[in-house]
Write a protein that holds these residues in place. Structure first.
Motif, PDB file in Angstrom:
ATOM      1  N   PHE A  99       0.808  -1.223   0.000  1.00  0.00           N
ATOM      2  CA  PHE A  99       0.000   0.000   0.000  1.00  0.00           C
ATOM      3  C   PHE A  99       0.844   1.277   0.000  1.00  0.00           C
ATOM      4  O   PHE A  99       0.307   2.375  -0.065  1.00  0.00           O
ATOM      5  CB  PHE A  99      -0.930   0.032   1.228  1.00  0.00           C
ATOM      6  CG  PHE A  99      -1.926  -1.095   1.277  1.00  0.00           C
ATOM      7  CD1 PHE A  99      -2.755  -1.345   0.186  1.00  0.00           C
ATOM      8  CD2 PHE A  99      -2.044  -1.904   2.399  1.00  0.00           C
ATOM      9  CE1 PHE A  99      -3.678  -2.382   0.217  1.00  0.00           C
ATOM     10  CE2 PHE A  99      -2.956  -2.951   2.445  1.00  0.00           C
ATOM     11  CZ  PHE A  99      -3.782  -3.186   1.344  1.00  0.00           C
ATOM     12  N   VAL A 100       2.147   1.117   0.125  1.00  0.00           N
ATOM     13  CA  VAL A 100       3.018   2.296   0.217  1.00  0.00           C
ATOM     14  C   VAL A 100       3.284   2.834  -1.190  1.00  0.00           C
ATOM     15  O   VAL A 100       3.707   2.087  -2.065  1.00  0.00           O
ATOM     16  CB  VAL A 100       4.354   1.930   0.900  1.00  0.00           C
ATOM     17  CG1 VAL A 100       5.292   3.131   0.925  1.00  0.00           C
ATOM     18  CG2 VAL A 100       4.104   1.403   2.304  1.00  0.00           C
ATOM     19  N   SER A 132       7.304   9.763  -8.043  1.00  0.00           N
ATOM     20  CA  SER A 132       6.259  10.728  -7.687  1.00  0.00           C
ATOM     21  C   SER A 132       5.735  10.511  -6.264  1.00  0.00           C
ATOM     22  O   SER A 132       4.865  11.252  -5.800  1.00  0.00           O
ATOM     23  CB  SER A 132       5.093  10.625  -8.679  1.00  0.00           C
ATOM     24  OG  SER A 132       4.548   9.326  -8.622  1.00  0.00           O
ATOM     25  N   ALA A 133       6.254   9.497  -5.543  1.00  0.00           N
ATOM     26  CA  ALA A 133       5.790   9.233  -4.182  1.00  0.00           C
ATOM     27  C   ALA A 133       6.199  10.379  -3.255  1.00  0.00           C
ATOM     28  O   ALA A 133       7.263  10.973  -3.431  1.00  0.00           O
ATOM     29  CB  ALA A 133       6.385   7.920  -3.678  1.00  0.00           C
ATOM     30  N   PRO A 134       5.343  10.710  -2.277  1.00  0.00           N
ATOM     31  CA  PRO A 134       5.697  11.777  -1.334  1.00  0.00           C
ATOM     32  C   PRO A 134       6.994  11.460  -0.600  1.00  0.00           C
ATOM     33  O   PRO A 134       7.308  10.289  -0.368  1.00  0.00           O
ATOM     34  CB  PRO A 134       4.516  11.789  -0.351  1.00  0.00           C
ATOM     35  CG  PRO A 134       3.411  11.055  -1.025  1.00  0.00           C
ATOM     36  CD  PRO A 134       4.046  10.085  -1.961  1.00  0.00           C
ATOM     37  N   GLN A 136       0.020   3.933   5.756  1.00  0.00           N
ATOM     38  CA  GLN A 136       0.922   3.624   4.633  1.00  0.00           C
ATOM     39  C   GLN A 136       0.837   4.705   3.559  1.00  0.00           C
ATOM     40  O   GLN A 136       1.792   4.923   2.813  1.00  0.00           O
ATOM     41  CB  GLN A 136       0.570   2.269   3.994  1.00  0.00           C
ATOM     42  CG  GLN A 136       0.783   1.084   4.915  1.00  0.00           C
ATOM     43  CD  GLN A 136      -0.491   0.696   5.636  1.00  0.00           C
ATOM     44  OE1 GLN A 136      -1.202   1.545   6.139  1.00  0.00           O
ATOM     45  NE2 GLN A 136      -0.780  -0.586   5.702  1.00  0.00           N
ATOM     46  N   ALA A 137      -0.322   5.386   3.467  1.00  0.00           N
ATOM     47  CA  ALA A 137      -0.460   6.481   2.506  1.00  0.00           C
ATOM     48  C   ALA A 137      -0.285   7.835   3.191  1.00  0.00           C
ATOM     49  O   ALA A 137       0.435   8.702   2.704  1.00  0.00           O
ATOM     50  CB  ALA A 137      -1.826   6.413   1.822  1.00  0.00           C
ATOM     51  N   VAL A 138      -0.941   8.022   4.330  1.00  0.00           N
ATOM     52  CA  VAL A 138      -0.896   9.305   5.045  1.00  0.00           C
ATOM     53  C   VAL A 138      -0.620   9.014   6.519  1.00  0.00           C
ATOM     54  O   VAL A 138      -1.519   8.622   7.256  1.00  0.00           O
ATOM     55  CB  VAL A 138      -2.234  10.070   4.908  1.00  0.00           C
ATOM     56  CG1 VAL A 138      -2.138  11.423   5.617  1.00  0.00           C
ATOM     57  CG2 VAL A 138      -2.619  10.258   3.451  1.00  0.00           C
ATOM     58  N   THR A 188       3.855   6.055   5.860  1.00  0.00           N
ATOM     59  CA  THR A 188       4.514   5.557   7.065  1.00  0.00           C
ATOM     60  C   THR A 188       4.124   4.093   7.288  1.00  0.00           C
ATOM     61  O   THR A 188       2.946   3.751   7.234  1.00  0.00           O
ATOM     62  CB  THR A 188       4.069   6.387   8.283  1.00  0.00           C
ATOM     63  OG1 THR A 188       4.411   7.758   8.057  1.00  0.00           O
ATOM     64  CG2 THR A 188       4.740   5.906   9.560  1.00  0.00           C
ATOM     65  N   VAL A 189       5.125   3.273   7.514  1.00  0.00           N
ATOM     66  CA  VAL A 189       4.851   1.879   7.854  1.00  0.00           C
ATOM     67  C   VAL A 189       5.261   1.640   9.300  1.00  0.00           C
ATOM     68  O   VAL A 189       6.395   1.930   9.678  1.00  0.00           O
ATOM     69  CB  VAL A 189       5.591   0.911   6.906  1.00  0.00           C
ATOM     70  CG1 VAL A 189       5.572  -0.502   7.451  1.00  0.00           C
ATOM     71  CG2 VAL A 189       4.951   0.948   5.526  1.00  0.00           C
ATOM     72  N   VAL A 190       4.312   1.159  10.094  1.00  0.00           N
ATOM     73  CA  VAL A 190       4.587   0.844  11.494  1.00  0.00           C
ATOM     74  C   VAL A 190       4.634  -0.671  11.623  1.00  0.00           C
ATOM     75  O   VAL A 190       3.686  -1.358  11.226  1.00  0.00           O
ATOM     76  CB  VAL A 190       3.487   1.417  12.419  1.00  0.00           C
ATOM     77  CG1 VAL A 190       3.812   1.126  13.880  1.00  0.00           C
ATOM     78  CG2 VAL A 190       3.321   2.916  12.204  1.00  0.00           C
TER      79      VAL A 190
END
Lengths: 154, 436
Positions: free
Chosen positions: B69-70, B75-77, B200-202, B209-211
């Protein structure tokens, strides 16, 4: 007012985050380590440093078990009261500590030596019951062992 | 065949930590050195996906799927973040502490690899405030990894550069919930966030962010070094890898053991923990922390993994079991759990803030011999009112899992508290009543 060294420690912590308030918990812990607890004046100083309001910072400070908004004794006993320790007799350990130091939960002994607090599971369940004195964790704490454990915390 | 224990085989059993030198001698950081020549980010992602690695924090979500989902590509933030969830505050759970104290570099290496796979250039280790020894050892490991060039400069032969920070928290259970953790890291009051959007997106500061749980991250270097087929074979079931199982309560030898996923609770209890302590009998266990449902004798031969426990029975959780014995009152046991949940509720949503103290008060009335049949019905109703979908996050539904299952398996004991008007396990009735 924050001292020069305090301010320097806070400046270092802030570098870990993209904005200052990210270091809110670090800042509270850093200053508490030096001053023992977070008074209203201290809270205001830290909030000004972080560029947030004191109320905002207080909503964080009061959220956590390990930030003290009241003065504590020279040492703090955190008695685990979660289930693995409860099964193994943590209530008796808690009673023993309260009796020995004449301090109920949340209180400090009259001589200022020890504050007694309950704490959530310390993650030493295989050695229950567990007690943390300041930063040191003791396992398999029986009521009769409390006094000898406490000897080095004067 | 020798049982493989990749996560813990080198951990010193005397409680001392593994040094950087020892870690490297035994193959540590080898995966990082292979990145340039052998493995691109997509290869690491693919290996993790194929390994079947599931999140070890209790949810059991497939790590590869989560990573999918990341947002990736130019172009990824930016920046993206990887966060190790070391807020191990689930009562009965001590597995992440064992790893972080015993082998701090393993976490650093796991985070570098996760960061590389997701092109996330900044990592945080979110550590519970009470783990002072873990904090000392991780601080040193991070400093050593910077000195060795694993952190803070491009990895050999790549353009990927990873920074890692340790965040010591100050003690609050809800911080283990990933969106509350993100708020905590941002310096806000740690209440959970609405999902979606998913972290994963915001996530942290609005960035992807992946936790991941600490134990999950420790698996990644081994998957990268030995491959996904090897990793899957470590397990006895379809879920890949080993698991750190633990036991506390009145058993002969409480402790932890790294075993193939799918080991049964009976094996852990009897073979490793040496069975029940002298003079007490087994009544039930919580399989993984206090947010899981009781299992009883009939469930002891189920493979303890993320896929084999039927949903109507419960779930594995953290796999650190808490045993209920016949000298311990099941109502008192559950009261202890519900007091914990009531105290640790963040207070954000009303059902949890009001419902959990209510449950604790009702259970107290059982223990004090004041409960009636209506109170039993009220407890039953709370397990529905605080079920998933009725609260903002999973805390209250988690709190209902042991209560609901206790009401099912130990209902006679609840009823005896009502009919006897005292707790059958307390030495004397709390209140002596004069019957006229």
């Amino acid at each position: 007012m924050l001292s020069g060294t305090e301010r320097q420690e806070l400046e270092d912590a802030v570098t870990h985050y993209p904005d200052k308030r990210g270091a809110a918990i670090d800042a509270l812990l850093i200053i508490q380590r030096r001053r023992g607890w977070i008074s209203d004046e201290t809270l205001l100083d830290i909030a000004q440093f972080l560029e947030i309001t004191a109320e905002d910072l207080d909503s964080i400070a009061t959220f956590y078990n390990l930030i003290f908004r009241k003065p504590v004794g020279r040492h703090v006993a955190f008695v685990c009261d979660s289930v693995s320790c409860w099964i193994k007799g943590s209530e008796q350990v808690q009673e023993q500590i309260k009796a020995l130091y004449a301090a109920d939960l949340g209180q400090t002994s009259p001589d200022g030596r020890l504050t007694v607090l309950p704490i959530a599971c310390l993650g030493h369940c295989e050695r229950a019951p567990a007690v943390m004195i300041d930063q040191d964790v003791y396992g398999e704490v029986m009521p009769e062992k409390v006094e000898s454990i406490m000897e080095k915390y004067t | 065949m020798k049982m493989e224990r990749p996560l813990t085989e080198h951990i010193h059993l005397d409680g001392t930590t593994r040094t950087l030198r020892e870690y490297v001698k035994d193959g540590g950081y080898r995966s990082v050195q292979r990145l340039a020549t052998m493995l691109g980010p997509k290869d690491v992602q693919r290996l993790v996906t194929e390994s079947g690695l599931r999140g070890r924090g209790g949810g059991g979500f497939l790590t590869g799927t989560k990573w999918g989902f990341v947002p990736m590509g130019p172009s990824a933030p930016k920046p993206k973040y990887i966060v190790a969830n070391g807020d191990e505050m689930e009562p009965g759970t001590f597995k992440d502490r064992v790893l972080m104290e015993g082998d701090p570099h393993g976490l650093v290496e796991g985070m570098i690899l996760a960061g590389y796979a997701l092109d996330a250039e900044v990592g945080y280790i979110f550590l519970r405030g009470e783990y002072h020894l873990s904090a000392q050892r991780l601080t040193r490991a991070i400093a050593e990894a910077y000195e060795e060039g694993y952190l803070g400069k491009p990895l050999p032969g790549t353009t990927f550069c990873f920074d890692l920070h340790l965040h010591a928290s100050a003690g609050r259970y809800i911080c283990g919930e990933e969106t509350a953790l993100i708020n905590a890291l941002e310096g806000k009051r740690a209440v959970p966030r609405a999902k979606p959007p998913f972290p994963q997106a915001v996530g942290l500061w609005g960035k992807p962010t992946v936790v991941q749980n600490v134990e999950t991250l420790y698996n990644i270097p081994h998957i990268v070094n030995h491959g996904s087929d090897w990793y899957r074979r470590l397990s006895r079931t379809q879920d890949g890898g080993t698991k750190i199982y633990g036991i506390s309560g009145r058993v002969t030898n409480p402790g932890w053991w790294e075993l193939p996923l799918g080991t049964t609770a009976r094996e852990v209890l009897e073979r490793y923990a040496g069975g029940m302590s002298d003079g007490v009998r087994f009544r039930g266990l919580l399989p993984g922390g206090i947010s899981t449902a009781f299992m009883t004798e009939e469930h002891l031969d189920l493979p303890m993994d993320f896929s084999s426990i039927p949903p109507e029975v419960g779930r594995l959780g953290t796999a650190t079991m808490i045993v209920l014995d016949d000298h311990t009152c099941p109502v008192g046991f559950v009261l202890n759990l519900e007091k914990f949940f009531a105290r640790e509720s963040c207070g954000w949503c009303t059902p949890c803030r009001e419902g959990l103290p209510w449950v604790a008060r009702i259970l107290t009335s059982f223990e004090e011999g004041r409960a009636s049949k209506e109170d039993l019905a009220l407890l039953d109703m709370h397990t529905k009112w605080l079920a998933p979908g009725h609260t903002f996050c999973g805390l209250a539904p988690g709190a209902m899992a042991p209560l609901q299952s206790a009401l099912k398996y130990f209902r006679d004991d609840f009823e005896r508290h009502i009919s006897l008007r005292h707790c059958p396990w307390s030495k004397k009735p709390a209140q002596l009543r004069v019957v006229v």
